[in-house]
Design an enzyme around this catalytic site. Structure first.
Site, PDB file in Angstrom:
ATOM      1  N   GLU A  73      33.286 -32.688  13.568  1.00 48.97           N
ATOM      2  CA  GLU A  73      33.805 -32.715  14.946  1.00 48.97           C
ATOM      3  C   GLU A  73      32.766 -33.182  15.964  1.00 48.97           C
ATOM      4  O   GLU A  73      33.109 -33.753  16.994  1.00 48.97           O
ATOM      5  CB  GLU A  73      34.336 -31.337  15.348  1.00 48.97           C
ATOM      6  CG  GLU A  73      35.648 -30.938  14.680  1.00 48.97           C
ATOM      7  CD  GLU A  73      35.455 -30.245  13.343  1.00 48.97           C
ATOM      8  OE1 GLU A  73      34.303 -30.241  12.818  1.00 48.97           O
ATOM      9  OE2 GLU A  73      36.439 -29.700  12.804  1.00 48.97           O
ATOM     10  N   PHE A 135      42.099 -15.078  13.338  1.00 50.11           N
ATOM     11  CA  PHE A 135      41.459 -16.051  12.455  1.00 50.11           C
ATOM     12  C   PHE A 135      41.149 -17.340  13.235  1.00 50.11           C
ATOM     13  O   PHE A 135      42.001 -17.877  13.916  1.00 50.11           O
ATOM     14  CB  PHE A 135      42.392 -16.357  11.275  1.00 50.11           C
ATOM     15  CG  PHE A 135      41.843 -17.427  10.365  1.00 50.11           C
ATOM     16  CD1 PHE A 135      40.654 -17.237   9.665  1.00 50.11           C
ATOM     17  CD2 PHE A 135      42.507 -18.644  10.221  1.00 50.11           C
ATOM     18  CE1 PHE A 135      40.144 -18.236   8.845  1.00 50.11           C
ATOM     19  CE2 PHE A 135      42.006 -19.640   9.399  1.00 50.11           C
ATOM     20  CZ  PHE A 135      40.824 -19.425   8.709  1.00 50.11           C
ATOM     21  N   GLN A 136      39.938 -17.784  13.135  1.00 51.57           N
ATOM     22  CA  GLN A 136      39.451 -18.996  13.809  1.00 51.57           C
ATOM     23  C   GLN A 136      39.635 -18.943  15.327  1.00 51.57           C
ATOM     24  O   GLN A 136      39.931 -19.945  15.962  1.00 51.57           O
ATOM     25  CB  GLN A 136      40.103 -20.250  13.213  1.00 51.57           C
ATOM     26  CG  GLN A 136      39.644 -20.466  11.779  1.00 51.57           C
ATOM     27  CD  GLN A 136      39.956 -21.834  11.218  1.00 51.57           C
ATOM     28  OE1 GLN A 136      40.954 -22.436  11.580  1.00 51.57           O
ATOM     29  NE2 GLN A 136      39.115 -22.311  10.320  1.00 51.57           N
ATOM     30  N   LYS A 185      48.439 -22.358  19.813  1.00 51.87           N
ATOM     31  CA  LYS A 185      49.383 -22.941  18.860  1.00 51.87           C
ATOM     32  C   LYS A 185      50.833 -22.751  19.316  1.00 51.87           C
ATOM     33  O   LYS A 185      51.653 -23.658  19.171  1.00 51.87           O
ATOM     34  CB  LYS A 185      49.163 -22.301  17.486  1.00 51.87           C
ATOM     35  CG  LYS A 185      49.964 -22.973  16.392  1.00 51.87           C
ATOM     36  CD  LYS A 185      49.450 -22.628  15.023  1.00 51.87           C
ATOM     37  CE  LYS A 185      50.205 -23.407  13.974  1.00 51.87           C
ATOM     38  NZ  LYS A 185      49.663 -23.195  12.636  1.00 51.87           N
ATOM     39  N   MET A 504       8.620 -38.851  17.555  1.00 49.96           N
ATOM     40  CA  MET A 504       8.375 -38.414  18.932  1.00 49.96           C
ATOM     41  C   MET A 504       7.689 -37.048  18.942  1.00 49.96           C
ATOM     42  O   MET A 504       6.819 -36.779  19.771  1.00 49.96           O
ATOM     43  CB  MET A 504       9.702 -38.383  19.702  1.00 49.96           C
ATOM     44  CG  MET A 504       9.561 -38.117  21.172  1.00 49.96           C
ATOM     45  SD  MET A 504       8.435 -39.284  21.974  1.00 49.96           S
ATOM     46  CE  MET A 504       9.555 -40.524  22.596  1.00 49.96           C
TER      47      MET A 504
HETATM   48  C1  LIG Z   1      13.058 -38.956  24.519  1.00 48.37           C
HETATM   49  C2  LIG Z   1      13.516 -39.252  25.920  1.00 48.37           C
HETATM   50  C3  LIG Z   1      12.672 -39.869  26.802  1.00 48.37           C
HETATM   51  C4  LIG Z   1      13.110 -40.211  28.088  1.00 48.37           C
HETATM   52  N1  LIG Z   1      12.277 -40.921  28.908  1.00 48.37           N
HETATM   53  C5  LIG Z   1      12.777 -41.446  30.059  1.00 48.37           C
HETATM   54  C6  LIG Z   1      12.008 -42.364  30.862  1.00 48.37           C
HETATM   55  O1  LIG Z   1      10.878 -42.694  30.548  1.00 48.37           O
HETATM   56  N2  LIG Z   1      12.581 -42.868  31.968  1.00 48.37           N
HETATM   57  C7  LIG Z   1      13.869 -42.547  32.355  1.00 48.37           C
HETATM   58  O2  LIG Z   1      14.368 -43.088  33.346  1.00 48.37           O
HETATM   59  N3  LIG Z   1      14.587 -41.658  31.647  1.00 48.37           N
HETATM   60  C8  LIG Z   1      14.083 -41.117  30.505  1.00 48.37           C
HETATM   61  N4  LIG Z   1      14.871 -40.265  29.756  1.00 48.37           N
HETATM   62  C9  LIG Z   1      16.213 -39.944  30.248  1.00 48.37           C
HETATM   63  C10 LIG Z   1      16.202 -38.777  31.237  1.00 48.37           C
HETATM   64  O3  LIG Z   1      16.130 -37.579  30.528  1.00 48.37           O
HETATM   65  C11 LIG Z   1      17.478 -38.809  32.121  1.00 48.37           C
HETATM   66  O4  LIG Z   1      18.624 -38.802  31.296  1.00 48.37           O
HETATM   67  C12 LIG Z   1      17.575 -40.036  33.004  1.00 48.37           C
HETATM   68  O5  LIG Z   1      16.350 -40.321  33.626  1.00 48.37           O
HETATM   69  C13 LIG Z   1      18.635 -39.818  34.071  1.00 48.37           C
HETATM   70  O6  LIG Z   1      19.063 -41.038  34.565  1.00 48.37           O
HETATM   71  P1  LIG Z   1      19.703 -41.216  35.994  1.00 48.37           P
HETATM   72  O7  LIG Z   1      18.817 -40.666  37.048  1.00 48.37           O
HETATM   73  O8  LIG Z   1      20.102 -42.627  36.068  1.00 48.37           O
HETATM   74  O9  LIG Z   1      20.947 -40.216  36.013  1.00 48.37           O
HETATM   75  P2  LIG Z   1      22.336 -40.079  35.272  1.00 48.37           P
HETATM   76  O10 LIG Z   1      22.259 -38.910  34.379  1.00 48.37           O
HETATM   77  O11 LIG Z   1      22.843 -41.342  34.726  1.00 48.37           O
HETATM   78  O12 LIG Z   1      23.202 -39.593  36.510  1.00 48.37           O
HETATM   79  C14 LIG Z   1      23.885 -40.473  37.328  1.00 48.37           C
HETATM   80  C15 LIG Z   1      23.801 -40.064  38.788  1.00 48.37           C
HETATM   81  O13 LIG Z   1      24.676 -40.944  39.491  1.00 48.37           O
HETATM   82  C16 LIG Z   1      25.654 -40.201  40.187  1.00 48.37           C
HETATM   83  N5  LIG Z   1      26.911 -40.932  40.129  1.00 48.37           N
HETATM   84  C17 LIG Z   1      27.812 -40.989  39.130  1.00 48.37           C
HETATM   85  N6  LIG Z   1      28.839 -41.788  39.453  1.00 48.37           N
HETATM   86  C18 LIG Z   1      28.583 -42.252  40.688  1.00 48.37           C
HETATM   87  C19 LIG Z   1      29.281 -43.115  41.577  1.00 48.37           C
HETATM   88  N7  LIG Z   1      30.437 -43.680  41.244  1.00 48.37           N
HETATM   89  N8  LIG Z   1      28.734 -43.364  42.775  1.00 48.37           N
HETATM   90  C20 LIG Z   1      27.542 -42.794  43.160  1.00 48.37           C
HETATM   91  N9  LIG Z   1      26.845 -41.972  42.358  1.00 48.37           N
HETATM   92  C21 LIG Z   1      27.351 -41.709  41.137  1.00 48.37           C
HETATM   93  C22 LIG Z   1      25.719 -38.846  39.530  1.00 48.37           C
HETATM   94  O14 LIG Z   1      26.173 -37.856  40.431  1.00 48.37           O
HETATM   95  C23 LIG Z   1      24.266 -38.646  39.069  1.00 48.37           C
HETATM   96  O15 LIG Z   1      23.488 -38.054  40.084  1.00 48.37           O
HETATM   97  C24 LIG Z   1      14.424 -39.876  28.493  1.00 48.37           C
HETATM   98  C25 LIG Z   1      15.266 -39.213  27.607  1.00 48.37           C
HETATM   99  C26 LIG Z   1      14.831 -38.914  26.323  1.00 48.37           C
HETATM  100  C27 LIG Z   1      15.792 -38.242  25.379  1.00 48.37           C
HETATM  101  C1  LIG Z   2      19.541 -32.345  17.865  1.00 48.08           C
HETATM  102  C2  LIG Z   2      18.108 -32.480  18.248  1.00 48.08           C
HETATM  103  N1  LIG Z   2      17.172 -31.710  17.652  1.00 48.08           N
HETATM  104  C3  LIG Z   2      15.850 -31.836  17.968  1.00 48.08           C
HETATM  105  C4  LIG Z   2      15.462 -32.744  18.925  1.00 48.08           C
HETATM  106  C5  LIG Z   2      13.982 -32.890  19.306  1.00 48.08           C
HETATM  107  N2  LIG Z   2      13.509 -34.237  18.920  1.00 48.08           N
HETATM  108  C6  LIG Z   2      13.405 -35.242  19.808  1.00 48.08           C
HETATM  109  S1  LIG Z   2      12.900 -36.675  19.133  1.00 48.08           S
HETATM  110  C7  LIG Z   2      12.758 -35.968  17.603  1.00 48.08           C
HETATM  111  C8  LIG Z   2      12.314 -36.767  16.413  1.00 48.08           C
HETATM  112  C9  LIG Z   2      13.255 -37.860  16.040  1.00 48.08           C
HETATM  113  O1  LIG Z   2      12.874 -38.397  14.807  1.00 48.08           O
HETATM  114  P1  LIG Z   2      13.440 -39.784  14.289  1.00 48.08           P
HETATM  115  O2  LIG Z   2      14.913 -39.801  14.404  1.00 48.08           O
HETATM  116  O3  LIG Z   2      12.881 -40.072  12.959  1.00 48.08           O
HETATM  117  O4  LIG Z   2      12.916 -40.793  15.384  1.00 48.08           O
HETATM  118  P2  LIG Z   2      11.418 -41.314  15.688  1.00 48.08           P
HETATM  119  O5  LIG Z   2      10.929 -40.498  16.830  1.00 48.08           O
HETATM  120  O6  LIG Z   2      10.604 -41.138  14.466  1.00 48.08           O
HETATM  121  O7  LIG Z   2      11.615 -42.734  16.072  1.00 48.08           O
HETATM  122  C10 LIG Z   2      13.112 -34.610  17.658  1.00 48.08           C
HETATM  123  C11 LIG Z   2      13.079 -33.678  16.515  1.00 48.08           C
HETATM  124  C12 LIG Z   2      16.498 -33.505  19.540  1.00 48.08           C
HETATM  125  N3  LIG Z   2      16.227 -34.376  20.504  1.00 48.08           N
HETATM  126  N4  LIG Z   2      17.793 -33.377  19.154  1.00 48.08           N
END
Ligand SMILES: Cc1cc2nc3c(=O)[nH]c(=O)nc-3n(C[C@H](O)[C@H](O)[C@H](O)COP(=O)(O)OP(=O)(O)OC[C@H]3O[C@@H](n4cnc5c(N)ncnc54)[C@H](O)[C@@H]3O)c2cc1C
Ligand SMILES: Cc1ncc(C[n+]2csc(CCOP(=O)(O)OP(=O)(O)O)c2C)c(N)n1
Ligand SMILES: [Mg+2]
Length: 595
Positions: A73, A135-136, A185, A504
């Site tokens: 799911e 159940f469930q 249901k 990472m």
């Molecule tokens: C491993 C990892 C590393 C990351 N490193 C980075 C990084 O280096 N740099 C980076 O940027 N991010 C990074 N992120 C992502 C970060 O965590 C955030 O998800 C991201 O920065 C949020 O993007 P955003 O500000 O565009 O917001 P979003 O989450 O895309 O939010 C959108 C915003 O726009 C608004 N909005 C929506 N619709 C409308 C509309 N029609 N009109 C006006 N406003 C609207 C919403 O209210 C909200 O405030 C990383 C994520 C991971 C998993």
């Molecule tokens: C469901 C979930 N569990 C744990 C994490 C924490 N986490 C972020 S990146 C990462 C490693 C990812 O490994 P891989 O898919 O091999 O990617 P790589 O960083 O090696 O490119 C982990 C464990 C996460 N983001 N999501």
């Protein structure tokens, strides 16, 4: 099963109903299907179980909605979410009560954090059994409350059509988000009078603003036109609000530098000189330095995430005026104080701003702007995304992404990713020029989204190429969906950057935990080539740099097959630039020499 547009339109018209004279008795499950048809739903990703069997029976008796039977799911919700991100439509998933719903929770939270429009339908135990540890049974409304835009428990089949109308309306308007509709249901089998799907919906407590305040927009214009070091910081909101054209027009008129967040990539063409690359924790020097040193910042549909701003105190050290356009007032001044808030839809507000710029006789100070661009070009010269391109010994992960980009930049291609280093390299080295082509989980950072996202997109876009850039860790979190890909003929191309590490995590342990690699090395990995073959697909093992391009070429040639490319990449490569936790966004590590 091919469904023509005409069939969907005629089913939608039929299910709209007309007047009370067309009153008919229908089961709740049939009303649900008619509601979905009226909303123009084409695809549902789901998994059956006791509580939803009447709904599955009603699905069996209709022909316009294609149901995709996933293998878990979580993947149903991710696939519907990927479809929503790529198309802008509301994604729909269907799960049974109890474990069906709890398995879906990660998918729902993922969509919630990135503001993705979705309707998730869950079965519930019959109303008289609710609260009896049936159940469930699980408290779906309680469990999902913090991770949905809204949720409903439908207690009476007569409310079903209006509830669905509200659910779709809430999911797609304002700041989009997932809505859960929990259907017991007995509600799904009870027969009640049905007089057609509601034409309109009104909710006193829900009226998202579209149009921004004219006076605020005018103030913003004044600031923008008198800026000496302006900067435009845009995010996912530009894509969600389908405002890329307006953004391009405004940037072209002003000639100001622009950056995208991870969620906004493609909102502005990466190949344009005015684009400084992604900003934030793994952003470019030029993008981060401009953020810190600008005097006027226009934030558009971006929410000043901690990965973008880094240390808030450090960010506040420089004086700058901030204009923030966002549809959600609660996004404004949440982490960073804003000077000119504009609450409204990005498309409407940008259109008004463009008109005002057009009418205004004031123009930005050309000399100051030229000096600002000189400074930016100086930062850009550092070429912070350079890497060892000529390495012939080991495959550099950046090289795989860059090669893929070179080969597909003019193609009709979508790229999904999982979460980890590979995700950052995909964001840095695949230069997205178009919106809704880069599909990943930013806010929740959910490993396991890559394959389901790709198969959701491929179903909706059968003629496009869909690539999934993943890691050997992430890909195993929903690998079972390779089976769904075969059953529903959604041939995707998986590029696994296999570094044998939870890369990472390993990178953080190297930099922040003095190299204590606690449980980040993955041994006993499956033979991915054989695994792909076992699922009926093609597997390719790529171990040498010179084989990267031929492998990608071969995979692309196999148009009708899902191909799993197992790229054995440099196990110790790190993502740079990097802003360590607690640091300011200009305090970047640029390479291993900085460690
Ligand atoms: C491993 C990892 C590393 C990351 N490193 C980075 C990084 O280096 N740099 C980076 O940027 N991010 C990074 N992120 C992502 C970060 O965590 C955030 O998800 C991201 O920065 C949020 O993007 P955003 O500000 O565009 O917001 P979003 O989450 O895309 O939010 C959108 C915003 O726009 C608004 N909005 C929506 N619709 C409308 C509309 N029609 N009109 C006006 N406003 C609207 C919403 O209210 C909200 O405030 C990383 C994520 C991971 C998993
Ligand atoms: C469901 C979930 N569990 C744990 C994490 C924490 N986490 C972020 S990146 C990462 C490693 C990812 O490994 P891989 O898919 O091999 O990617 P790589 O960083 O090696 O490119 C982990 C464990 C996460 N983001 N999501
Ligand atoms: Mg890995």
């Amino acid at each position: 099963m091919e469904i023509s547009k005409a069939e969907i339109t005629s089913a939608a018209a039929a299910s709209q109903g007309h007047s009370h004279s067309a009153l008919q008795d229908l089961m709740g499950s049939e009303i649900l299907i008619k509601s979905l048809q009226a909303e123009g739903v084409q695809f549902i990703w789901g998994y059956p179980g006791g509580a939803v069997l009447y709904i599955y029976d009603a699905l069996y008796k209709q022909e316009t909605i294609q149901h995709v039977l996933v293998r878990h799911e979580q993947a149903a919700v991710h696939a519907a979410d990927g479809y929503a991100r790529a198309t802008g439509e509301v994604g729909v998933a269907l799960v049974t009560s109890g474990p069906g719903l709890t398995n879906a929770v990660t998918g729902i939270a993922t969509a919630y954090m990135d503001s993705i429009p979705m309707v998730i339908i869950s079965g519930q135990v019959p109303t008289p059994a609710i609260g009896l540890d049936a159940f469930q049974e699980c408290d779906t409304v309680g469990i999902t409350r913090p991770i949905v835009k809204h949720n409903f428990l439908v207690k009476d089949a007569r409310d079903l059509a209006m509830t669905m109308k509200k659910a779709f309306h809430i999911a797609r308007t304002g700041r989009p988000g997932p809505v859960v509709v929990d259907i017991p249901k007995d509600v799904s089998f009870k027969k009640v009078a049905y007089s057609g799907y509601p034409q309109s919906v009104e909710m006193r407590s829900y009226n998202p603003v579209r149009k921004g305040h004219g006076g605020q927009i005018r103030k913003a214009l004044q600031l923008l036109l008198t800026a000496k070091r302006p900067y435009i910081y845009t995010g996912g909101g530009v894509l969600l609000g389908n405002a890329t054209q307006e953004l391009r027009t405004l940037v072209d008129m002003l000639g100001y530098p622009v950056t995208n967040t991870l969620m906004g990539l493609g909102a502005y063409p990466a190949s344009d000189r005015k684009f400084l690359g992604m900003l934030g924790m793994h952003g470019t020097i030029e993008a981060n330095n401009a953020m810190q040193n600008c005097d006027v910042l226009l934030a558009v549909g971006a929410r000043f995430d901690d990965r973008v701003i880094g240390n808030v105190k450090h960010f506040a050290q420089n004086d700058r005026k901030i204009i923030h356009i966002d549809i959600d007032p609660s996004s404004i001044s949440k982490r960073v104080k804003v000077d000119i808030p504009i609450v409204g839809d990005v498309k409407d507000v940008l259109t008004e701003l463009i008109n005002m710029v057009g009418e205004s006789s004031t123009r930005a100070d050309a000399g100051a702007l030229a000096a600002w661009w000189d400074t930016i070009e100086g930062w850009r010269k550092r070429d912070c995304l350079k890497y060892d391109r000529s390495n012939r010994e080991v495959i550099k992960p950046q090289y795989v992404v860059e090669t893929l980009w070179n080969m597909t930049k003019d193609a009709d291609a979508y790229v999904t990713s999982d979460v980890g280093q590979h995700q950052m390299w995909a964001a840095q080295y695949y230069r997205f020029d178009e919106p809704r082509r880069w599909i990943n989980s930013g806010g929740l950072g959910t490993m396991g989204v890559g394959i389901p996202y790709a198969m959701g997109i491929k179903l909706a876009k059968p003629d496009s190429e869909v690539f999934c850039i993943t890691g050997e860790g992430s890909v195993q979190m929903n690998i079972q969906e390779l089976s769904t890909c075969l059953q529903y003929n959604t041939p995707i191309k998986i590029c696994a950057l296999n570094n044998r590490y939870l890369g990472m995590v390993r990178q953080w342990q190297e930099i922040e935990y003095s190299g204590r690699y606690s449980h980040s090395y993955m041994d006993a990995l499956p033979n991915f080539v054989k695994l792909a073959e076992a699922y009926g697909h093609v597997g390719l093992l790529i171990e040498r740099p010179e084989d990267v391009e031929p492998a990608l070429r071969e995979a692309r040639k196999l148009k009708d097959r899902t191909v799993f490319m197992d790229f054995r990449t440099d196990p110790t490569e790190n993502v740079f630039p990097m802003v360590q936790s607690g640091k300011g966004i200009t305090e970047m590590l640029l390479g291993s020499e900085d460690l």
